[in-house]
Design an enzyme around this catalytic site. Structure first.
Site, PDB file in Angstrom:
ATOM      1  N   PRO A  38      -1.770  -5.451   0.857  1.00 27.50           N
ATOM      2  CA  PRO A  38      -1.666  -4.315   1.774  1.00 27.50           C
ATOM      3  C   PRO A  38      -0.352  -4.361   2.545  1.00 27.50           C
ATOM      4  O   PRO A  38       0.025  -5.412   3.055  1.00 27.50           O
ATOM      5  CB  PRO A  38      -2.866  -4.512   2.709  1.00 27.50           C
ATOM      6  N   GLU A  39       0.322  -3.231   2.618  1.00 24.30           N
ATOM      7  CA  GLU A  39       1.597  -3.161   3.326  1.00 24.30           C
ATOM      8  C   GLU A  39       1.399  -2.363   4.611  1.00 24.30           C
ATOM      9  O   GLU A  39       0.279  -2.018   4.977  1.00 24.30           O
ATOM     10  CB  GLU A  39       2.651  -2.537   2.413  1.00 24.30           C
TER      11      GLU A  39
END
Length: 457
Positions: free
Chosen positions: A2-3
């Site tokens: 996840p960014e």
């Protein structure tokens, strides 16, 4: 992993679902998930703590509680689930936060996620190494150029450096490189300030669009809270190997520093480095340019372009309109006395000179480097346009000796000209490379060859 957009989505969803909830119990099923402090202290300190504020820093989630700050990093596969009370944890659930209403489960297939707990007011050490947020106004091209000045790492790799910019991961680094038409393997140290401005603008645009879309769902990632990202529908290159780019060329996949990298060989074709060479009067910048030309590089001189412009009657006529003079020497006298006329004349001539430079560059864009000799590189802010700025410098005594021998100038006139130019000390701060030219031509030639070898692959 996840960014930033996905983490932002998780944080805002949790804020909606568990804001003001009180932690009544904490069951840690895999103690290594807790990095700070030990698992027993972690559980004890969280008892009766209320969720008061939700925030994000880079890819970290930040939960402000009654007396503590809880920091979490999801790493590769971390997810949160909000469940009713007494929900049986599955085999990948590693922490269960029992709330006054319902439960919050932390699930992590690969067990890479980490939790940190700090007393309110204490330094959040897990975040200390993070760089600026993408939306921080302090994030600018001067900072990025300086940060990467001596880093030959690929721009794709550099965008993943969380100590430079916090929050960009593999997906968005690929998309940013495509958006600004940069080859992902282009050295970060040889990116102009103007291109860094483009990168900042692109980063903010792409991340904002991704946040609005709820993030990107690739393989197993979702917000795990009933929100599924849709930004994958807007991806231009990531995970599109073999598909046509908007230009018609086939998107390819390679590995940059071990990370899967997608790009268009046509839109992101590596181009010649645009190298500016400058220096005060008598420094030997023209000699350096000639030596680079002897090494086989394409070189253009802004002084020569300016001289050619003075040979064109329509341009001389316009110069006369601006300055009231058409004789070159008398024009010089006018602009030394009147800063406003000087500025207007420079705006007129510099635009045409830059157009010539750009045309020359396009003719040689497939070469390794294009060299542009610009006497007023820093004074005109042209240094922002170049991937690499080289300053040629020498001592005042050396400059005086050279100019007396080659031009017959008096020491008084030489010092007067030098006093009216930007000091070398200021130029050094803005230059990427400095060549000291206080010795022989042979020594200068060695310095030039060494400099070129550091610039081109």
């Amino acid at each position: 992993m996840p960014e930033l957009p996905e983490v932002e989505t998780v944080v805002r969803t949790l804020e909606h679902k568990i804001n003001s909830r009180i932690i009544k119990n904490v069951n840690i099923l895999y103690e290594r998930i807790v990095a700070q402090p030990d698992a027993m202290t972690f559980s004890r300190c969280l008892l009766n703590q209320r969720f008061e504020k939700f925030d994000r820093r880079g890819k970290f989630l930040i939960f402000e509680l009654t007396d503590y700050v809880l920091v979490a990093h999801l790493r590769m596969e971390g997810k949160f689930y909000v469940y009713p009370e007494h929900t049986e944890p599955d085999k990948h659930t590693h922490i269960v936060f029992v709330l006054d209403q319902g439960e919050l489960h932390y699930n992590d297939v690969r067990k890479f996620g980490r939790f940190y707990l700090y007393e309110k007011g204490a330094p959040l050490k897990a975040l200390e190494s993070l760089g600026y947020e993408p939306f921080d106004e302090k994030l600018n091209s001067e900072y990025l150029k300086s940060y990467c000045q001596h880093r030959k790492t690929a721009i794709k790799t550099q965008l993943l450096d969380q100590s430079m910019i916090a929050g960009i991961g593999n997906i968005y680094a690929n998309e940013i490189c495509f958006d600004v038409k940069l080859n992902p393997e282009h050295p970060a140290c040889f990116i102009s300030r103007r291109k860094w401005d483009d990168i900042i603008e692109s980063t903010r645009k792409i991340l904002s669009e991704a946040i609005a879309a709820g993030g990107t769902t690739i393989r197993s990632y979702t917000s795990s809270l009933g929100v599924t990202g849709m930004f994958q529908q807007n991806l231009h290159v990531h995970s599109r190997e073999g598909e046509p780019c908007e230009c018609g060329c086939e998107i390819v996949k390679c590995f940059v520093n071990g990370r899967g990298t997608y790009y268009c060989p046509q839109c992101q074709k590596e181009r010649a480095l645009l190298v500016g060479v400058t220096g005060n009067i008598g420094s030997g910048k023209s000699t350096v340019s000639e030596l680079m030309k002897d090494l086989g590089y394409s070189v253009i001189s802004c002084d020569e372009i300016n001289s050619q412009l003075w040979d064109q009657p329509d341009i001389v006529e316009e110069i006369g309109r601006i300055t009231g003079k058409t004789d070159k020497k008398k024009v010089s006298e006018v602009i030394y006395r009147d800063p406003q006329i000087k500025k207007e004349l420079e705006n007129y001539l510099h635009a045409m000179i830059w157009e010539h430079v750009q045309n020359f560059y396009q003719e040689h864009i497939n070469e390794k480097a294009v060299i542009v000799e610009v006497p007023l590189l820093f004074e005109t802010d042209w240094y922002r346009y170049f991937d690499c700025n080289i300053l040629v410098t020498c001592s005042v005594e050396t400059a005086i000796d050279r100019l007396q021998r080659t031009r017959g100038m008096s020491e008084e006139n030489i010092r007067l000209v030098l006093d009216n130019q930007m000091p070398d000390g200021e130029k050094r701060k803005m230059a990427d490379i400095v060549i000291v030219n206080d010795s022989s031509l042979d020594k200068l030639s060695e310095s030039v060859e060494k400099t070129i070898s550091t610039i081109v692959k």
